[in-house]
Design a protein around this motif. Structure first.
Motif, short mmCIF file in Angstrom:
data_model
loop_
_atom_site.label_atom_id
_atom_site.label_comp_id
_atom_site.label_asym_id
_atom_site.label_seq_id
_atom_site.Cartn_x
_atom_site.Cartn_y
_atom_site.Cartn_z
N GLU A 155 48.13 33.85 85.28
CA GLU A 155 47.62 33.50 86.60
C GLU A 155 46.64 32.34 86.51
OE1 GLU A 155 48.35 35.22 89.43
OE2 GLU A 155 49.09 37.17 88.78
N HIS A 156 46.60 31.55 87.59
CA HIS A 156 45.60 30.49 87.63
C HIS A 156 44.23 31.04 87.99
CE1 HIS A 156 45.35 30.66 92.01
NE2 HIS A 156 44.40 29.75 91.95
N SER A 157 44.19 32.20 88.66
CA SER A 157 42.93 32.71 89.19
C SER A 157 41.98 33.11 88.07
CB SER A 157 43.18 33.91 90.10
OG SER A 157 41.95 34.43 90.56
N LEU A 158 40.74 32.65 88.18
CA LEU A 158 39.68 33.05 87.26
C LEU A 158 38.85 34.19 87.83
CD1 LEU A 158 38.43 29.46 86.33
CD2 LEU A 158 40.08 30.87 85.07
N THR A 159 39.07 34.51 89.11
CA THR A 159 38.22 35.45 89.82
C THR A 159 38.95 36.72 90.25
OG1 THR A 159 38.71 34.42 91.96
CG2 THR A 159 36.81 33.57 90.73
N HIS A 160 40.17 36.91 89.78
CA HIS A 160 41.02 38.04 90.18
C HIS A 160 41.32 37.98 91.67
CE1 HIS A 160 42.39 42.04 88.33
NE2 HIS A 160 43.23 41.68 89.28
N GLY A 161 41.78 36.82 92.09
CA GLY A 161 42.21 36.65 93.47
C GLY A 161 41.18 35.96 94.32
N GLU A 162 41.67 35.33 95.38
CA GLU A 162 40.80 34.56 96.26
C GLU A 162 39.77 35.43 96.97
OE1 GLU A 162 41.16 31.58 100.15
OE2 GLU A 162 42.94 32.09 98.97
N SER A 163 40.18 36.61 97.44
CA SER A 163 39.23 37.45 98.19
C SER A 163 38.08 37.91 97.32
CB SER A 163 39.96 38.64 98.82
OG SER A 163 40.53 39.46 97.82
N ASN A 164 38.36 38.24 96.06
CA ASN A 164 37.30 38.65 95.15
C ASN A 164 36.34 37.49 94.86
OD1 ASN A 164 36.11 40.72 93.47
ND2 ASN A 164 36.88 39.61 91.70
N GLY A 165 36.88 36.29 94.68
CA GLY A 165 36.04 35.12 94.47
C GLY A 165 35.22 34.76 95.68
N GLY A 211 40.77 26.76 87.74
CA GLY A 211 41.84 27.68 87.38
C GLY A 211 43.18 27.00 87.26
N HIS A 212 43.50 26.11 88.19
CA HIS A 212 44.76 25.37 88.10
C HIS A 212 44.76 24.42 86.91
CE1 HIS A 212 45.72 26.71 92.28
NE2 HIS A 212 46.94 26.62 91.80
N GLU A 213 43.60 23.79 86.65
CA GLU A 213 43.51 22.92 85.47
C GLU A 213 43.72 23.72 84.19
OE1 GLU A 213 39.71 21.02 85.76
OE2 GLU A 213 40.32 19.69 87.41
N ASN A 214 43.19 24.93 84.16
CA ASN A 214 43.36 25.79 82.99
C ASN A 214 44.83 26.17 82.80
OD1 ASN A 214 42.18 27.69 80.89
ND2 ASN A 214 43.11 29.19 82.25
N LEU A 215 45.52 26.52 83.89
CA LEU A 215 46.94 26.86 83.78
C LEU A 215 47.75 25.65 83.34
CD1 LEU A 215 49.34 28.74 84.10
CD2 LEU A 215 49.27 28.34 86.57
#
Length: 470
Positions: A95-105, A120-124
Motif C-alpha cells: 500500500e502507498h498509505s503510511l497512515t493506514h488509510g486516509e481517514s486514520n491520517g 507514501g506514493h513516492e515510497n511505493l
C-alpha cells in the motif's frame, strides 16, 4: 440487529469441511520460496550498524544503509530465519498509505495529510524502481485495490467522482471486474497499491542486501542491547556484536527497549490459499485485471490472486490472546479457518468444490494509532520502528529511511513530521488490555450487524483518537 451477507447466504457446512480437509498448516508463500540460509552469529563481532530483525523493515534498513554509504559495514541478525514471521505470512498488498488509510491520517495529522499522501506514493514508486533496478523476482503487479461494498449501507462510503486512477463503479460494473454476487458497488484505485509474493520479497531483499555487502546471521536471538559509552553491544545467545548504531526492527515481538513494551499488542490474522484455479474456474469469476480486493466491513476480508492463480483469502477474525503472548499453537484455529472458508464460498459460490491447499496465521503488531511509530534511544545511537498494524509491506521501506535519518542525526522532511515525532498512547497492562481489546472487537462486530452504526464505546474511542473503522 441485522444479518450480514455471510449469514444470509451461508454455504453448507459439508462444503466448508470438504474444502479444508487436505489443507496444510503453514504459509503457502513460505513453502513457495525457501530462500538461502545464513549462518548463525558467534564470537565477538564488530560493525558500524546492527539491524535486529530480518523481515521487511530490517532488510530495507540494511539495503538503504548500503545505498546511502557503500562503505558502511552492516550486520543483520534474526532469532529465526529471513522473512519467517509477518513478512512471509501477509497478503502481499504493498500500500502507498503510511497512515493506514486516509481517514486514520486525517483524524490524527490533518495538516500533514497531503504531505503524507505524497510521501507514501513516492515510497511505493521507489519500491517499484528498486524491484526493477535489482531484477527482484517478487511477482510485482501494480494493479491497485478494488474496494467493494457488500452491504447496502456501505454503498455511500464509495461515493465520489471518478478520476483517471480512482474509478467509481456501480454494482454491475464491479461484478464485471470480478463476479461475486456479494458486490453492490466498488471503487478501483488503480495506482495506490501493488501486489507482491510476500516471501519472495523477503528472500529477494536478503539477496540484494548480501550483494551490496550486508552480512546476515539467522538463528541468532538477541538477548539485550547494552550501551557502553559511544558504543552499543548487542548481546546474543552465542556471542556479541559491538557497533556504533543499532536499528531495532523487531515488529510484533517484545521490544528490547523497556519504554516500548506496552506500545504494541500481537493480534492474530488468519489466511487461506486455494489450489490454483483452472481456466474454467478463473473464467467464471473474471478478475482479468488482477486487482487486490478488500470489502468495507469493520471486520473486513482481503484477497488476491497469486501468480499461479490461487486465491489468497484472509482477514475478518483478528484474535488477541490474553497476556499478549505469541505462541505457535495459536496459529491453528479451526473456527477461524471454517469462518473464512464459509465466507469464501459466499463470495464465490461458482467455485464450489475448490479446495484450500494451505491455512496459516500471522501476528500483526498493532499500535493504538494503527500505523507505525518511531523513535530513538541511547543518545540517538539506537533507533526503532514498530506498530505497522498490518500495513508494513509498503511502509517498512519508509520506516527504514526514518530510522537511518534518526541515526544520522539529521533533520529531514521525514523526521520533521508530527507522525514521526509523536508517540502513540501505550496499551494498558493486563487484564485491562484483554478487556478493552475484546470489547472493541465485539463492538466492531455489532456495528457490522447494525448498518455500520458505531456504539458509545467506538464513538468514545474515536473522540480520543483510538478509533478504527476498518
Amino acid at each position: 440487529m441485522t444479518s450480514t451477507v455471510f449469514e444470509r447466504s451461508k454455504p453448507s457446512s459439508q462444503l466448508v469441511e470438504n474444502s479444508l480437509t487436505a489443507s496444510r498448516l503453514g504459509s503457502w508463500w513460505i513453502d513457495d520460496s525457501p530462500g538461502e540460509r545464513f549462518d548463525a552469529a558467534s564470537g565477538a563481532l564488530r560493525t558500524d550498524l546492527v539491524v535486529v530483525g530480518a523481515g521487511y523493515t530490517g532488510l530495507w534498513t540494511a539495503i538503504r544503509a548500503k545505498e546511502r554509504d557503500p562503505n558502511r559495514d552492516v550486520i543483520v541478525v534474526d532469532a529465526r530465519t529471513v522473512g519467517w514471521a509477518a513478512s512471509g505470512r501477509n497478503g502481499g498488498f504493498v500500500e502507498h498509505s503510511l497512515t493506514h488509510g486516509e481517514s486514520n491520517g486525517e483524524r490524527r495529522w490533518p495538516e500533514e495529510l497531503a504531505q503524507l499522501d505524497r510521501l507514501g506514493h513516492e515510497n511505493l514508486d521507489a519500491i517499484e524502481h528498486t524491484v526493477a533496478r535489482y531484477g527482484m523476482k517478487v511477482d510485482f503487479e501494480r494493479t491497485g485495490t478494488l474496494s467493494v461494498a457488500i452491504e447496502p449501507h456501505q454503498i455511500e462510503w464509495l461515493a465520489g467522482e471518478s478520476t483517471a486512477t480512482d474509478i467509481a463503479l456501480d454494482g454491475a460494473e464491479t461484478r464485471a471486474q470480478i463476479d461475486s454476487p456479494t458486490y453492490l458497488a466498488g471503487r478501483w484505485d488503480t495506482r495506490s497499491t501493488a501486489l507482491v509474493h510476500p516471501a519472495k520479497l523477503a528472500t529477494e531483499l536478503a539477496r540484494v542486501a548480501t550483494e551490496l555487502g550486508v552480512t546476515i546471521h539467522e538463528n541468532s536471538r538477541v538477548l539485550a542491547v547494552e550501551g557502553r559509552g559511544a558504543e552499543q553491544v548487542v548481546r546474543l545467545e552465542n556471542g556479541t556484536i559491538t557497533a556504533a548504531h543499532v536499528a531495532l526492527a523487531t515488529n510484533v515481538f517484545p521490544s528490547l527497549l523497556t519504554r516500548n513494551r506496552l506500545m504494541t499488542v500481537p493480534v492474530y490474522d488468519y489466511v487461506l490459499a486455494t489450489e490454483p484455479l483452472d481456466a474454467a474456474q478463473l473464467d467464471s469469476i473474471g478478475w482479468r485485471n488482477r486487482q487486490g480486493v478488500a470489502d468495507l466491513a469493520n471486520q473486513f476480508h482481503y484477497y488476491r490472486l497469486s501468480a499461479d492463480n490461487r486465491i489468497v483469502f484472509g482477514g475478518y477474525d483478528a484474535i488477541y490472546h490474553a497476556g499478549g503472548r505469541i505462541r505457535a499453537r495459536y496459529e491453528d484455529r479451526p473456527t477461524s479457518y471454517r469462518t473464512l472458508a464459509s465466507h469464501f464460498f459466499t463470495t464465490f459460490p461458482q467455485l464450489e468444490g475448490l479446495r484450500f491447499s494451505h491455512r496459516w496465521a500471522g501476528v500483526i503488531d498493532t499500535s493504538t494509532r494503527f500505523c507505525a511509530f518511531f523513535g530513538t534511544a541511547r543518545g540517538g545511537r539506537v533507533s526503532y520502528a514498530a506498530g505497522f498494524t498490518g500495513l508494513g509491506v509498503g511502509a517498512a521501506r519508509f520506516a527504514a529511511d526514518v530510522m537511518l535519518d534518526q541515526l544520522g542525526g539529521v533533520a529531514t522532511e521525514r523526521t520533521e513530521l508530527r507522525m514521526v515525532r509523536e508517540r502513540p498512547l501505550p496499551f494498558p497492562p493486563e487484564p485491562a488490555a484483554s478487556i478493552g481489546i475484546n470489547l472493541t472487537r465485539a463492538s466492531l462486530d455489532r456495528a457490522d450487524h447494525n448498518y455500520g452504526k458505531r456504539n458509545l464505546l467506538l464513538k468514545t474511542l474515536d473522540a480520543v483518537g483510538l478509533g478504527f473503522d476498518s
